[in-house]
Design a protein around this motif. Sequence first.
Motif, PDB file in Angstrom:
ATOM      1  N   TYR A  99     -11.870  -2.950 -16.269  1.00 39.29           N
ATOM      2  CA  TYR A  99     -10.884  -2.915 -15.183  1.00 39.29           C
ATOM      3  C   TYR A  99     -11.248  -1.898 -14.121  1.00 39.29           C
ATOM      4  O   TYR A  99     -10.486  -1.680 -13.181  1.00 39.29           O
ATOM      5  N   ILE A 100     -12.395  -1.239 -14.272  1.00 38.24           N
ATOM      6  CA  ILE A 100     -12.797  -0.235 -13.303  1.00 38.24           C
ATOM      7  C   ILE A 100     -14.003  -0.755 -12.521  1.00 38.24           C
ATOM      8  O   ILE A 100     -15.077  -0.944 -13.092  1.00 38.24           O
ATOM      9  N   PRO A 101     -13.856  -0.992 -11.236  1.00 35.36           N
ATOM     10  CA  PRO A 101     -15.004  -1.452 -10.446  1.00 35.36           C
ATOM     11  C   PRO A 101     -15.957  -0.298 -10.132  1.00 35.36           C
ATOM     12  O   PRO A 101     -15.564   0.863 -10.153  1.00 35.36           O
ATOM     13  N   THR A 102     -17.189  -0.673  -9.839  1.00 34.03           N
ATOM     14  CA  THR A 102     -18.202   0.296  -9.430  1.00 34.03           C
ATOM     15  C   THR A 102     -18.544   0.044  -7.969  1.00 34.03           C
ATOM     16  O   THR A 102     -18.843  -1.091  -7.587  1.00 34.03           O
ATOM     17  N   PHE A 103     -18.506   1.110  -7.183  1.00 29.75           N
ATOM     18  CA  PHE A 103     -18.775   0.997  -5.750  1.00 29.75           C
ATOM     19  C   PHE A 103     -20.131   1.622  -5.421  1.00 29.75           C
ATOM     20  O   PHE A 103     -20.546   2.614  -6.035  1.00 29.75           O
ATOM     21  N   GLY A 104     -20.787   1.046  -4.419  1.00 33.66           N
ATOM     22  CA  GLY A 104     -21.980   1.660  -3.869  1.00 33.66           C
ATOM     23  C   GLY A 104     -21.591   2.815  -2.948  1.00 33.66           C
ATOM     24  O   GLY A 104     -20.412   3.068  -2.718  1.00 33.66           O
ATOM     25  N   ARG A 105     -22.606   3.498  -2.410  1.00 33.31           N
ATOM     26  CA  ARG A 105     -22.351   4.653  -1.556  1.00 33.31           C
ATOM     27  C   ARG A 105     -21.992   4.265  -0.122  1.00 33.31           C
ATOM     28  O   ARG A 105     -21.590   5.122   0.669  1.00 33.31           O
ATOM     29  N   GLY A 106     -22.147   3.014   0.201  1.00 32.58           N
ATOM     30  CA  GLY A 106     -21.737   2.557   1.515  1.00 32.58           C
ATOM     31  C   GLY A 106     -22.862   2.508   2.531  1.00 32.58           C
ATOM     32  O   GLY A 106     -23.855   3.238   2.424  1.00 32.58           O
TER      33      GLY A 106
ATOM     34  N   ARG B  36     -11.726   9.146  -5.390  1.00 32.72           N
ATOM     35  CA  ARG B  36     -12.056  10.251  -4.505  1.00 32.72           C
ATOM     36  C   ARG B  36     -13.277   9.843  -3.698  1.00 32.72           C
ATOM     37  O   ARG B  36     -14.263   9.323  -4.246  1.00 32.72           O
ATOM     38  N   GLN B  37     -13.193  10.072  -2.401  1.00 33.98           N
ATOM     39  CA  GLN B  37     -14.283   9.708  -1.495  1.00 33.98           C
ATOM     40  C   GLN B  37     -14.756  10.962  -0.777  1.00 33.98           C
ATOM     41  O   GLN B  37     -14.055  11.507   0.063  1.00 33.98           O
ATOM     42  N   SER B  38     -15.951  11.390  -1.126  1.00 39.22           N
ATOM     43  CA  SER B  38     -16.549  12.546  -0.459  1.00 39.22           C
ATOM     44  C   SER B  38     -17.548  12.055   0.578  1.00 39.22           C
ATOM     45  O   SER B  38     -18.079  10.949   0.462  1.00 39.22           O
ATOM     46  N   LEU B  39     -17.817  12.891   1.555  1.00 37.88           N
ATOM     47  CA  LEU B  39     -18.703  12.516   2.654  1.00 37.88           C
ATOM     48  C   LEU B  39     -20.055  12.093   2.112  1.00 37.88           C
ATOM     49  O   LEU B  39     -20.684  12.820   1.341  1.00 37.88           O
ATOM     50  N   GLY B  40     -20.498  10.900   2.505  1.00 36.40           N
ATOM     51  CA  GLY B  40     -21.800  10.408   2.082  1.00 36.40           C
ATOM     52  C   GLY B  40     -21.853   9.864   0.673  1.00 36.40           C
ATOM     53  O   GLY B  40     -22.910   9.449   0.205  1.00 36.40           O
ATOM     54  N   GLN B  41     -20.729   9.851   0.027  1.00 38.49           N
ATOM     55  CA  GLN B  41     -20.668   9.340  -1.340  1.00 38.49           C
ATOM     56  C   GLN B  41     -19.834   8.072  -1.375  1.00 38.49           C
ATOM     57  O   GLN B  41     -19.063   7.786  -0.468  1.00 38.49           O
ATOM     58  N   GLY B  42     -19.984   7.330  -2.453  1.00 32.13           N
ATOM     59  CA  GLY B  42     -19.146   6.164  -2.648  1.00 32.13           C
ATOM     60  C   GLY B  42     -17.779   6.567  -3.135  1.00 32.13           C
ATOM     61  O   GLY B  42     -17.348   7.713  -2.968  1.00 32.13           O
ATOM     62  N   SER B  87     -12.193  19.290  -1.802  1.00 36.88           N
ATOM     63  CA  SER B  87     -12.013  18.727  -0.465  1.00 36.88           C
ATOM     64  C   SER B  87     -12.649  17.347  -0.393  1.00 36.88           C
ATOM     65  O   SER B  87     -13.831  17.168  -0.691  1.00 36.88           O
ATOM     66  N   ALA B  88     -11.860  16.369  -0.022  1.00 39.54           N
ATOM     67  CA  ALA B  88     -12.306  14.974   0.017  1.00 39.54           C
ATOM     68  C   ALA B  88     -11.146  14.118   0.514  1.00 39.54           C
ATOM     69  O   ALA B  88     -10.050  14.619   0.756  1.00 39.54           O
ATOM     70  N   VAL B  89     -11.406  12.826   0.649  1.00 33.02           N
ATOM     71  CA  VAL B  89     -10.336  11.866   0.903  1.00 33.02           C
ATOM     72  C   VAL B  89      -9.971  11.224  -0.437  1.00 33.02           C
ATOM     73  O   VAL B  89     -10.849  10.740  -1.158  1.00 33.02           O
ATOM     74  N   TYR B  90      -8.703  11.247  -0.750  1.00 36.32           N
ATOM     75  CA  TYR B  90      -8.223  10.657  -1.999  1.00 36.32           C
ATOM     76  C   TYR B  90      -7.564   9.324  -1.672  1.00 36.32           C
ATOM     77  O   TYR B  90      -6.595   9.274  -0.911  1.00 36.32           O
ATOM     78  N   LEU B  91      -8.118   8.278  -2.255  1.00 31.42           N
ATOM     79  CA  LEU B  91      -7.648   6.923  -1.987  1.00 31.42           C
ATOM     80  C   LEU B  91      -6.909   6.364  -3.196  1.00 31.42           C
ATOM     81  O   LEU B  91      -7.300   6.589  -4.342  1.00 31.42           O
ATOM     82  N   CYS B  92      -5.869   5.633  -2.895  1.00 27.82           N
ATOM     83  CA  CYS B  92      -5.115   4.922  -3.907  1.00 27.82           C
ATOM     84  C   CYS B  92      -5.280   3.423  -3.634  1.00 27.82           C
ATOM     85  O   CYS B  92      -5.357   3.012  -2.471  1.00 27.82           O
ATOM     86  N   ALA B  93      -5.340   2.637  -4.682  1.00 31.06           N
ATOM     87  CA  ALA B  93      -5.435   1.185  -4.523  1.00 31.06           C
ATOM     88  C   ALA B  93      -4.604   0.516  -5.601  1.00 31.06           C
ATOM     89  O   ALA B  93      -4.469   1.036  -6.713  1.00 31.06           O
ATOM     90  N   THR B 115      -5.442  10.207   1.623  1.00 26.83           N
ATOM     91  CA  THR B 115      -5.019  11.566   1.963  1.00 26.83           C
ATOM     92  C   THR B 115      -6.276  12.414   2.092  1.00 26.83           C
ATOM     93  O   THR B 115      -7.079  12.490   1.146  1.00 26.83           O
ATOM     94  N   ARG B 116      -6.439  13.007   3.265  1.00 23.43           N
ATOM     95  CA  ARG B 116      -7.587  13.899   3.472  1.00 23.43           C
ATOM     96  C   ARG B 116      -7.187  15.301   3.059  1.00 23.43           C
ATOM     97  O   ARG B 116      -6.310  15.910   3.672  1.00 23.43           O
ATOM     98  N   LEU B 117      -7.809  15.789   1.999  1.00 25.46           N
ATOM     99  CA  LEU B 117      -7.509  17.123   1.469  1.00 25.46           C
ATOM    100  C   LEU B 117      -8.597  18.093   1.898  1.00 25.46           C
ATOM    101  O   LEU B 117      -9.781  17.845   1.671  1.00 25.46           O
ATOM    102  N   THR B 118      -8.164  19.183   2.499  1.00 25.31           N
ATOM    103  CA  THR B 118      -9.087  20.250   2.882  1.00 25.31           C
ATOM    104  C   THR B 118      -8.648  21.520   2.194  1.00 25.31           C
ATOM    105  O   THR B 118      -7.501  21.959   2.357  1.00 25.31           O
ATOM    106  N   VAL B 119      -9.544  22.092   1.408  1.00 22.18           N
ATOM    107  CA  VAL B 119      -9.260  23.341   0.707  1.00 22.18           C
ATOM    108  C   VAL B 119     -10.047  24.457   1.380  1.00 22.18           C
ATOM    109  O   VAL B 119     -11.279  24.425   1.417  1.00 22.18           O
TER     110      VAL B 119
END
Lengths: 113, 120
Positions: A99-106, B36-42, B87-93, B115-119
């Motif tokens: 139930y957990i998808p895997t995402f690329g780095r974009g 969690r979405q960090s800059l340059g990361q998935g 510090s990152a963007v926290y996404l909910c889906a 939500t963009r969190l900056t510490v």
Amino acid sequence: AQTVTQSQPEMSVQEAETVTLSCTYDTSENNYYLFWYKQPPSRQMILVIRQEAYKQQNATENRFSVNFQKAAKSFSLKISDSQLGDTAMYFCALSGGSYIPTFGRGTSLIVHP
Amino acid sequence: GAGVSQSPSNKVTEKGKDVELRCDPISGHTALYWYRQSLGQGLEFLIYFQGNSAPDKSGLPSDRFSAERTGGSVSTLTIQRTQQEDSAVYLCASSIPKGLAALPSYNEQFFGPGTRLTVL
């Protein structure tokens, strides 16, 4: 473990031209689903297109189509007639057996006027 | 509006403080994910809720992170004693399984604005 690799951190294209974003993946599952999501600047991520692995026919959604090569574990996204509104981060994702998808780095796509 | 909402949209906090991030999923969606979405990361998976089942917390990076989902709807992600690396963007889906054999991840995930969190 599942992996998704997007080897192009950044791409650019001229308006009205065609661009292809690459994605390769690895999974041991026989049945799985592949997705392309679009995240425009400062906007919410939305689904662009979905492919079910057991379907041989490539999915299409208007200007967006995929080239799904199951044996090669490749899932590229083609955007035809690029528009300025296509500027966004594009994420490839894989869901299989979990139930957990895997995402690329974009891939960051910029469409130039 | 029927979409996923998150609040606050931006949060600036000082190192060591606790923060709470809120997610309102689409009504009727039984599955809820935090990423969690960090800059340059998935997207880094954090936690998954499905109906009344015990959540999958396997993605939480440390015991400073916790989340709950009340009444199968609203979820709160709490980060205690925040650090700069948080510090990152926290996404909910949210998502919903379709069909008896379908997993929620087989279907479209509907994301909130984050939500963009900056510490500091």
